[in-house]
Motif scaffolding. Structure first.
Motif, PDB file in Angstrom:
ATOM      1  N   ARG A  89     -47.263 -48.161  18.346  1.00  0.00           N
ATOM      2  CA  ARG A  89     -48.476 -47.530  17.818  1.00  0.00           C
ATOM      3  C   ARG A  89     -48.174 -47.008  16.429  1.00  0.00           C
ATOM      4  NH1 ARG A  89     -50.062 -41.587  19.734  1.00  0.00           N
ATOM      5  NH2 ARG A  89     -50.243 -40.965  17.554  1.00  0.00           N
ATOM      6  N   TRP A  90     -49.016 -47.335  15.471  1.00  0.00           N
ATOM      7  CA  TRP A  90     -48.780 -46.885  14.103  1.00  0.00           C
ATOM      8  C   TRP A  90     -50.110 -46.713  13.371  1.00  0.00           C
ATOM      9  CZ3 TRP A  90     -47.985 -51.619  16.141  1.00  0.00           C
ATOM     10  CH2 TRP A  90     -48.692 -52.689  15.595  1.00  0.00           C
ATOM     11  N   ASP A  91     -50.096 -45.858  12.376  1.00  0.00           N
ATOM     12  CA  ASP A  91     -51.231 -45.659  11.472  1.00  0.00           C
ATOM     13  C   ASP A  91     -52.517 -45.267  12.204  1.00  0.00           C
ATOM     14  OD1 ASP A  91     -52.128 -45.456   8.874  1.00  0.00           O
ATOM     15  OD2 ASP A  91     -52.982 -47.473   8.862  1.00  0.00           O
ATOM     16  N   LEU A  92     -52.370 -44.557  13.325  1.00  0.00           N
ATOM     17  CA  LEU A  92     -53.537 -44.030  14.030  1.00  0.00           C
ATOM     18  C   LEU A  92     -53.488 -42.510  13.958  1.00  0.00           C
ATOM     19  CD1 LEU A  92     -53.836 -46.148  17.323  1.00  0.00           C
ATOM     20  CD2 LEU A  92     -55.412 -46.122  15.382  1.00  0.00           C
ATOM     21  N   LEU A 139     -52.631 -33.844  17.378  1.00  0.00           N
ATOM     22  CA  LEU A 139     -51.653 -33.345  16.408  1.00  0.00           C
ATOM     23  C   LEU A 139     -52.245 -33.285  14.999  1.00  0.00           C
ATOM     24  CD1 LEU A 139     -48.508 -35.277  17.708  1.00  0.00           C
ATOM     25  CD2 LEU A 139     -49.303 -32.982  18.325  1.00  0.00           C
ATOM     26  N   ALA A 140     -53.438 -32.745  14.905  1.00  0.00           N
ATOM     27  CA  ALA A 140     -54.092 -32.479  13.609  1.00  0.00           C
ATOM     28  C   ALA A 140     -54.236 -33.723  12.743  1.00  0.00           C
ATOM     29  CB  ALA A 140     -53.337 -31.387  12.858  1.00  0.00           C
ATOM     30  N   GLY A 141     -54.390 -34.880  13.364  1.00  0.00           N
ATOM     31  CA  GLY A 141     -54.631 -36.109  12.623  1.00  0.00           C
ATOM     32  C   GLY A 141     -53.396 -36.792  12.080  1.00  0.00           C
ATOM     33  N   ALA A 142     -52.201 -36.321  12.436  1.00  0.00           N
ATOM     34  CA  ALA A 142     -50.971 -36.943  11.926  1.00  0.00           C
ATOM     35  C   ALA A 142     -50.852 -38.375  12.441  1.00  0.00           C
ATOM     36  CB  ALA A 142     -49.753 -36.136  12.363  1.00  0.00           C
ATOM     37  N   PRO A 143     -50.639 -39.353  11.557  1.00  0.00           N
ATOM     38  CA  PRO A 143     -50.550 -40.767  11.975  1.00  0.00           C
ATOM     39  C   PRO A 143     -49.126 -41.159  12.374  1.00  0.00           C
ATOM     40  CG  PRO A 143     -50.554 -40.650   9.600  1.00  0.00           C
ATOM     41  CD  PRO A 143     -50.644 -39.221  10.084  1.00  0.00           C
ATOM     42  N   LEU A 144     -48.554 -40.448  13.340  1.00  0.00           N
ATOM     43  CA  LEU A 144     -47.163 -40.695  13.715  1.00  0.00           C
ATOM     44  C   LEU A 144     -47.022 -42.012  14.478  1.00  0.00           C
ATOM     45  CD1 LEU A 144     -46.044 -37.171  14.979  1.00  0.00           C
ATOM     46  CD2 LEU A 144     -45.416 -38.288  12.845  1.00  0.00           C
ATOM     47  N   PRO A 145     -45.966 -42.779  14.191  1.00  0.00           N
ATOM     48  CA  PRO A 145     -45.690 -43.968  14.993  1.00  0.00           C
ATOM     49  C   PRO A 145     -45.061 -43.572  16.330  1.00  0.00           C
ATOM     50  CG  PRO A 145     -44.015 -43.737  13.302  1.00  0.00           C
ATOM     51  CD  PRO A 145     -45.009 -42.631  13.070  1.00  0.00           C
ATOM     52  N   TRP A 146     -45.341 -44.356  17.368  1.00  0.00           N
ATOM     53  CA  TRP A 146     -44.812 -44.064  18.697  1.00  0.00           C
ATOM     54  C   TRP A 146     -44.248 -45.322  19.330  1.00  0.00           C
ATOM     55  CZ3 TRP A 146     -44.355 -39.417  21.237  1.00  0.00           C
ATOM     56  CH2 TRP A 146     -44.968 -38.316  20.619  1.00  0.00           C
ATOM     57  N   GLY A 147     -43.188 -45.125  20.080  1.00  0.00           N
ATOM     58  CA  GLY A 147     -42.700 -46.154  20.983  1.00  0.00           C
ATOM     59  C   GLY A 147     -43.357 -45.952  22.332  1.00  0.00           C
ATOM     60  N   LEU A 148     -42.689 -46.373  23.388  1.00  0.00           N
ATOM     61  CA  LEU A 148     -43.197 -46.164  24.740  1.00  0.00           C
ATOM     62  C   LEU A 148     -42.552 -44.894  25.288  1.00  0.00           C
ATOM     63  CD1 LEU A 148     -43.038 -49.850  26.015  1.00  0.00           C
ATOM     64  CD2 LEU A 148     -45.049 -48.594  25.218  1.00  0.00           C
ATOM     65  N   GLY A 149     -43.205 -43.774  25.007  1.00  0.00           N
ATOM     66  CA  GLY A 149     -42.675 -42.486  25.425  1.00  0.00           C
ATOM     67  C   GLY A 149     -41.800 -41.805  24.400  1.00  0.00           C
ATOM     68  N   TYR A 161     -39.825 -42.596  13.692  1.00  0.00           N
ATOM     69  CA  TYR A 161     -39.591 -42.075  12.340  1.00  0.00           C
ATOM     70  C   TYR A 161     -40.819 -41.313  11.840  1.00  0.00           C
ATOM     71  CZ  TYR A 161     -38.237 -41.955   7.427  1.00  0.00           C
ATOM     72  OH  TYR A 161     -37.901 -41.533   6.166  1.00  0.00           O
ATOM     73  N   GLY A 162     -40.588 -40.136  11.292  1.00  0.00           N
ATOM     74  CA  GLY A 162     -41.682 -39.305  10.800  1.00  0.00           C
ATOM     75  C   GLY A 162     -41.889 -38.044  11.604  1.00  0.00           C
ATOM     76  N   ASN A 163     -41.178 -37.902  12.722  1.00  0.00           N
ATOM     77  CA  ASN A 163     -41.224 -36.659  13.480  1.00  0.00           C
ATOM     78  C   ASN A 163     -40.806 -35.515  12.555  1.00  0.00           C
ATOM     79  OD1 ASN A 163     -40.707 -34.458  15.182  1.00  0.00           O
ATOM     80  ND2 ASN A 163     -39.853 -35.710  16.808  1.00  0.00           N
ATOM     81  N   ALA A 164     -41.675 -34.535  12.383  1.00  0.00           N
ATOM     82  CA  ALA A 164     -41.421 -33.461  11.425  1.00  0.00           C
ATOM     83  C   ALA A 164     -40.225 -32.598  11.801  1.00  0.00           C
ATOM     84  CB  ALA A 164     -42.661 -32.577  11.290  1.00  0.00           C
ATOM     85  N   ASP A 165     -39.771 -32.681  13.057  1.00  0.00           N
ATOM     86  CA  ASP A 165     -38.640 -31.867  13.495  1.00  0.00           C
ATOM     87  C   ASP A 165     -37.299 -32.532  13.224  1.00  0.00           C
ATOM     88  OD1 ASP A 165     -40.474 -30.015  14.424  1.00  0.00           O
ATOM     89  OD2 ASP A 165     -40.444 -30.776  16.479  1.00  0.00           O
ATOM     90  N   VAL A 166     -37.310 -33.763  12.723  1.00  0.00           N
ATOM     91  CA  VAL A 166     -36.085 -34.507  12.438  1.00  0.00           C
ATOM     92  C   VAL A 166     -35.942 -34.672  10.931  1.00  0.00           C
ATOM     93  CG1 VAL A 166     -34.817 -36.660  12.811  1.00  0.00           C
ATOM     94  CG2 VAL A 166     -36.252 -35.739  14.629  1.00  0.00           C
ATOM     95  N   HIS A 167     -34.762 -34.429  10.429  1.00  0.00           N
ATOM     96  CA  HIS A 167     -34.520 -34.573   8.993  1.00  0.00           C
ATOM     97  C   HIS A 167     -34.848 -35.997   8.536  1.00  0.00           C
ATOM     98  CE1 HIS A 167     -32.228 -34.892   5.220  1.00  0.00           C
ATOM     99  NE2 HIS A 167     -32.427 -33.588   5.137  1.00  0.00           N
TER     100      HIS A 167
END
Length: 382
Positions: free
Chosen positions: A290-293, A298-308, A312-318
């Protein structure tokens, strides 16, 4: 309270910079001084070799945090539930594009088109069905989720499902395998990985014996308004919540145990002489689905997701990690992730719940030096 540090290997043996690792520890000490948390744990490994276990502060008033303290993982345990489903995929028991309704006939109210893949990528359409504060039993919780009207047609939008989707996945697993998720994880992952101190629900009869090792959570000093009141936070320290089998956020254990789970994934499902997961299944679940959705939760953040997995882009990870990183955060206090490019597995557990932005800064200040500690190598040291 004095720090507790366990060096399992010299950092130089796996091309890690010791000074950076020490800066990660210092960041957690600063968080204590700032009132962000009373205690914290850090676990670091590279190329499957444990390097560092660190603990500082208090697990509870007057009781030190140690590397053996059992701390809440919160939503950082969601990937464990996901990989329980992965094992059923391995064994040919289900297909990711099976509709949930095939296994839960009562799953309706506009959600009939929802597939297991939709649930795993937070596109199921029922993020608000139940909440963290819901105290109903298993059957009543599932009945409420099944009857809950879809907020949008499954697969058409994205919205992080904090709780409901993971009960659905765990119930599908129970219908197919016969085991509740707590027993399944204990037998299929915790035992072979020697995650001896990991729990998804601690029965009341065991809580007294484990009480001296349990960390308590609290509201940390935050830079913005508190996201919740003391009553919401205190529930996580109560006997009922300790006992609850919550596949979305009820995992507890030391940082090292969660680190071992990520070491298994970095090793493509192999642990010692055993192949616990098919390498192709590990790659499937940690790849981008899942990407660009914009995420409505989460306040409209277009975070990419795997299955669970959050990618990359998780704000808690450097941001210094590679684009192949995968992991998951937990209740504005915790982060666990692995980076296949660098071979790094890192877990940071803290006991203070903060607002989202303050927590992201705290966790990145701790894991950022760990990411920077990785020196380039042509091949992993033997």
């Amino acid at each position: 309270m004095s720090d507790q540090i366990r060096w399992h290997a010299a950092p130089e043996e796996v091309a890690l910079d010791r000074a950076e690792l020490e800066e990660g520890q210092e960041a957690l000490r600063r968080g204590m001084a700032e009132g962000r948390h009373a205690g914290a744990q850090l676990y670091v490994s590279r190329f499957g070799r444990p390097v560092l276990e660190f603990a500082c502060g208090e697990a509870a008033p007057g009781r030190p945090m140690t590397p053996d303290t059992i701390a809440p993982w919160f939503s950082a345990c969601k990937p464990l539930t996901a990989m329980a489903i992965a094992l059923l995929v391995d064994r040919g028991r289900l297909d990711l594009d099976d509709p949930v309704k095939r296994y839960l006939p009562e799953f309706a109210a506009g959600k009939e088109a929802c597939t297991l893949r939709h649930v795993l990528t937070h596109q199921g359409g029922f993020p608000g069905a139940v909440s963290h504060a819901d105290q109903r039993g298993w059957d009543d919780t599932l009945a409420a989720i099944c009857a809950y009207p879809a907020e949008y047609p499954p697969g058409t939008r994205a919205g992080y499902h904090p709780t409901a989707g993971w009960y659905v996945l765990a119930e599908v697993l129970r219908q197919l395998d016969g085991r509740f998720i707590d027993r399944f994880l204990a037998e299929e992952f915790f035992a072979p990985l020697e995650m001896r101190d990991s729990h998804l629900g601690i029965p009341p009869e065991r809580q007294d014996a484990l009480a001296p090792r349990l960390a308590r959570v609290h509201l940390g000093r935050t830079e913005r308004e508190h996201f919740a009141g003391p009553a919401f936070v205190e529930q996580f320290n109560g006997s009922g919540e300790l006992a609850r089998i919550n596949p979305s956020g009820g995992g507890r254990g030391p940082a090292r145990d969660l680190g071992r789970f990520y070491e298994l994934l970095l090793a493509k499902g192999r642990w010692g002489e055993r192949q616990l997961l098919d390498p192709r299944t590990v790659q499937l679940f940690t790849a981008c689905h899942r990407w660009d959705l914009p995420d409505k939760t989460l306040a409209g953040a277009p975070l990419p997701w795997g299955l669970g997995f959050c990618l990359y882009g998780n704000a808690d990870v450097h941001p210094g990690v590679s684009r192949r990183v995968f992991g998951h955060s937990g209740m504005v206090s915790t982060i666990a992730f692995a980076d296949p490019e660098s071979g790094l597995a890192c877990v940071v557990l803290t006991t203070g719940l903060l607002d989202t932005l303050t927590n992201a800064r705290r966790l990145r200040e701790a894991n950022g030096p760990i990411v920077k500690a990785c020196r380039p190598v042509l091949r992993p040291p033997s």
